[in-house]
Design a protein around this motif. Structure first.
Motif, PDB file in Angstrom:
ATOM      1  N   ASP A  83     107.651 -10.986 -11.854  1.00 48.07           N
ATOM      2  CA  ASP A  83     109.047 -10.556 -11.784  1.00 48.07           C
ATOM      3  C   ASP A  83     109.385 -10.230 -10.337  1.00 48.07           C
ATOM      4  N   THR A  84     110.148 -11.120  -9.708  1.00 48.21           N
ATOM      5  CA  THR A  84     110.490 -10.941  -8.291  1.00 48.21           C
ATOM      6  C   THR A  84     111.660  -9.977  -8.110  1.00 48.21           C
ATOM      7  N   HIS A  85     112.260  -9.546  -9.200  1.00 50.84           N
ATOM      8  CA  HIS A  85     113.455  -8.687  -9.198  1.00 50.84           C
ATOM      9  C   HIS A  85     114.698  -9.442  -8.752  1.00 50.84           C
ATOM     10  N   VAL A  86     114.569 -10.706  -8.484  1.00 46.19           N
ATOM     11  CA  VAL A  86     115.746 -11.519  -8.146  1.00 46.19           C
ATOM     12  C   VAL A  86     115.726 -12.797  -8.992  1.00 46.19           C
ATOM     13  N   LEU A  87     115.418 -12.620 -10.264  1.00 43.87           N
ATOM     14  CA  LEU A  87     115.481 -13.743 -11.199  1.00 43.87           C
ATOM     15  C   LEU A  87     116.893 -13.805 -11.799  1.00 43.87           C
ATOM     16  N   LEU A 135     115.284 -10.413   2.931  1.00 45.27           N
ATOM     17  CA  LEU A 135     114.083 -11.016   3.515  1.00 45.27           C
ATOM     18  C   LEU A 135     113.971 -12.491   3.148  1.00 45.27           C
ATOM     19  N   TRP A 136     114.515 -12.864   1.972  1.00 42.64           N
ATOM     20  CA  TRP A 136     114.469 -14.274   1.550  1.00 42.64           C
ATOM     21  C   TRP A 136     115.202 -15.172   2.531  1.00 42.64           C
ATOM     22  N   ALA A 137     116.181 -14.603   3.270  1.00 47.96           N
ATOM     23  CA  ALA A 137     116.908 -15.396   4.263  1.00 47.96           C
ATOM     24  C   ALA A 137     116.222 -15.337   5.628  1.00 47.96           C
ATOM     25  N   ARG A 152     115.155 -26.141  -4.929  1.00 47.24           N
ATOM     26  CA  ARG A 152     114.387 -24.974  -4.489  1.00 47.24           C
ATOM     27  C   ARG A 152     114.362 -24.943  -2.958  1.00 47.24           C
ATOM     28  N   TRP A 153     114.777 -23.843  -2.378  1.00 47.03           N
ATOM     29  CA  TRP A 153     114.861 -23.672  -0.917  1.00 47.03           C
ATOM     30  C   TRP A 153     115.599 -24.861  -0.286  1.00 47.03           C
ATOM     31  N   ALA A 154     116.695 -25.284  -0.935  1.00 50.43           N
ATOM     32  CA  ALA A 154     117.448 -26.452  -0.461  1.00 50.43           C
ATOM     33  C   ALA A 154     117.904 -26.217   0.983  1.00 50.43           C
ATOM     34  N   ASN A 201     112.968 -14.350   6.333  1.00 47.57           N
ATOM     35  CA  ASN A 201     111.557 -14.747   6.352  1.00 47.57           C
ATOM     36  C   ASN A 201     111.097 -15.083   4.929  1.00 47.57           C
ATOM     37  N   PRO A 202     111.502 -16.269   4.418  1.00 43.44           N
ATOM     38  CA  PRO A 202     111.171 -16.599   3.029  1.00 43.44           C
ATOM     39  C   PRO A 202     109.667 -16.668   2.760  1.00 43.44           C
ATOM     40  N   ALA A 203     108.895 -17.053   3.768  1.00 41.13           N
ATOM     41  CA  ALA A 203     107.438 -17.125   3.530  1.00 41.13           C
ATOM     42  C   ALA A 203     106.887 -15.731   3.236  1.00 41.13           C
ATOM     43  N   LEU A 204     107.357 -14.742   4.004  1.00 37.08           N
ATOM     44  CA  LEU A 204     106.893 -13.373   3.757  1.00 37.08           C
ATOM     45  C   LEU A 204     107.433 -12.853   2.435  1.00 37.08           C
ATOM     46  N   CYS A 205     108.681 -13.194   2.142  1.00 34.07           N
ATOM     47  CA  CYS A 205     109.278 -12.761   0.883  1.00 34.07           C
ATOM     48  C   CYS A 205     108.463 -13.286  -0.301  1.00 34.07           C
ATOM     49  N   CYS A 206     108.120 -14.588  -0.278  1.00 41.07           N
ATOM     50  CA  CYS A 206     107.293 -15.164  -1.355  1.00 41.07           C
ATOM     51  C   CYS A 206     105.906 -14.523  -1.371  1.00 41.07           C
ATOM     52  N   ALA A 207     105.382 -14.223  -0.200  1.00 47.46           N
ATOM     53  CA  ALA A 207     104.056 -13.606  -0.156  1.00 47.46           C
ATOM     54  C   ALA A 207     104.079 -12.254  -0.864  1.00 47.46           C
ATOM     55  N   ILE A 208     105.137 -11.491  -0.613  1.00 45.50           N
ATOM     56  CA  ILE A 208     105.240 -10.149  -1.195  1.00 45.50           C
ATOM     57  C   ILE A 208     105.574 -10.208  -2.681  1.00 45.50           C
ATOM     58  N   ARG A 209     106.508 -11.077  -3.041  1.00 49.17           N
ATOM     59  CA  ARG A 209     107.036 -11.066  -4.401  1.00 49.17           C
ATOM     60  C   ARG A 209     106.294 -11.983  -5.362  1.00 49.17           C
ATOM     61  N   LYS A 210     105.580 -12.987  -4.825  1.00 52.58           N
ATOM     62  CA  LYS A 210     104.936 -13.956  -5.724  1.00 52.58           C
ATOM     63  C   LYS A 210     103.428 -14.054  -5.495  1.00 52.58           C
ATOM     64  N   VAL A 211     103.052 -14.336  -4.258  1.00 52.38           N
ATOM     65  CA  VAL A 211     101.630 -14.640  -4.026  1.00 52.38           C
ATOM     66  C   VAL A 211     100.764 -13.402  -4.252  1.00 52.38           C
ATOM     67  N   GLY A 240     113.898 -20.803  -9.953  1.00 53.51           N
ATOM     68  CA  GLY A 240     113.128 -19.717  -9.346  1.00 53.51           C
ATOM     69  C   GLY A 240     114.004 -18.496  -9.185  1.00 53.51           C
ATOM     70  N   CYS A 241     114.083 -17.971  -7.955  1.00 59.34           N
ATOM     71  CA  CYS A 241     114.868 -16.775  -7.682  1.00 59.34           C
ATOM     72  C   CYS A 241     116.325 -17.146  -7.392  1.00 59.34           C
ATOM     73  N   THR A 242     117.218 -16.196  -7.643  1.00 59.58           N
ATOM     74  CA  THR A 242     118.652 -16.455  -7.477  1.00 59.58           C
ATOM     75  C   THR A 242     118.993 -16.909  -6.058  1.00 59.58           C
ATOM     76  N   HIS A 243     118.372 -16.298  -5.055  1.00 60.24           N
ATOM     77  CA  HIS A 243     118.753 -16.577  -3.676  1.00 60.24           C
ATOM     78  C   HIS A 243     118.239 -17.923  -3.155  1.00 60.24           C
ATOM     79  N   CYS A 244     117.296 -18.507  -3.842  1.00 60.59           N
ATOM     80  CA  CYS A 244     116.613 -19.689  -3.306  1.00 60.59           C
ATOM     81  C   CYS A 244     116.666 -20.880  -4.254  1.00 60.59           C
ATOM     82  N   THR A 245     117.546 -20.846  -5.237  1.00 63.23           N
ATOM     83  CA  THR A 245     117.577 -21.929  -6.221  1.00 63.23           C
ATOM     84  C   THR A 245     118.998 -22.439  -6.401  1.00 63.23           C
TER      85      THR A 245
END
Ligand code: SF4
Length: 225
Positions: free
Chosen positions: A64-68, A106-108, A210-212, A110-120, A196-201
């Motif tokens: 749950d990324t909290h931005v679903l 953060l998704w805007a 995804r991350w268009a 530094n998306p890599a860090l955002c995914c690292a924190i929220r998903k990976v 995926g998440c609202t901000h990136c889909t």
């Protein structure tokens, strides 16, 4: 401990196994140290139905990324109600804690860090202690997934990984869902092939939504297919 699928399943042509057969093998070898990664997309609608028919006590987890999307939470509730399962939840910090540490959106920035924190990070927690996991990856979703095996040792996470729908096409997934009247994410009806998440889909075929507009194609959960 073996990491060779030919040793795990001697004499078995793994590629020839059907999706229920792949799930059966995983349950036989690893349940209850086995869990289905569920992002509440159409592929998981199929896998949930098959897996819980084989093993009603099978484990399922979600990140749950909290931005679903609200539609994702809707199908999450529908699935729990239909099957009487409790989806195990793994999550990163609240949006407030993330903003305090890294700034807003953060998704805007530094998306890599955002995914690292929220998903990976949460995925690592979810897989900790498991001996196998199951995903809804299909080979035709993107070039990065074209080589996804049906069952293989996951070197990065050090457990067995199954992709029972690896050789399924979109039409196969929808035929199964409609035939069995399964609950599914309604965003698919609005042109979102991958969710995926609202901000990136955005709506789009395959994983193009995804991350268009950026080079990013994966969140880091399936880099090794
Ligand atoms: S998909 Fe977007 S919002 Fe979701 S974790 Fe990754 S960068 Fe953050």
């Amino acid at each position: 401990m073996t990491t060779d699928v030919a040793t795990l399943l001697p004499g078995t042509d793994v590629e020839a196994l059907t999706a229920p057969e792949v799930l059966g093998v995983m349950v036989e070898h690893f349940h209850p140290s086995l869990s289905l990664a569920c992002s509440f997309q159409k592929e998981e609608a199929v896998l949930l139905d098959m897996l819980l028919a084989i093993e009603p006590g099978a484990r399922v987890f979600a990140l749950d990324t909290h931005v679903l999307f609200p539609e994702t939470y809707d199908v999450w509730r529908a699935v729990e109600k239909r099957y009487g399962v409790r989806v195990e939840v793994y999550q990163g910090p609240s949006l407030g804690r993330q903003a305090a540490a890294h700034g807003d959106a953060l998704w805007a920035s530094n998306p890599a860090l955002c995914c690292a924190i929220r998903k990976v990070g949460p995925l690592g927690e979810a897989l900790s202690g498991l001996r196998g996991w199951i995903t809804g990856m299909r080979r035709d979703q993107s070039p990065t997934r074209a080589g996804a095996p049906k069952i293989a040792w996951d070197e990065r996470h050090e457990l067995w990984k199954a992709n029972p729908l690896a050789d399924w096409r979109d039409g196969d997934v929808w035929a199964y869902i409609h035939e069995r009247e399964l609950p599914y994410n309604r965003l698919h009806d609005r042109g979102y092939a991958s969710i995926g998440c609202t901000h990136c889909t955005l709506p789009g075929d395959g994983r193009e939504g995804r991350w268009a507009g950026s080079d990013k194609t994966e969140c880091g959960l399936h880099l090794d297919a």
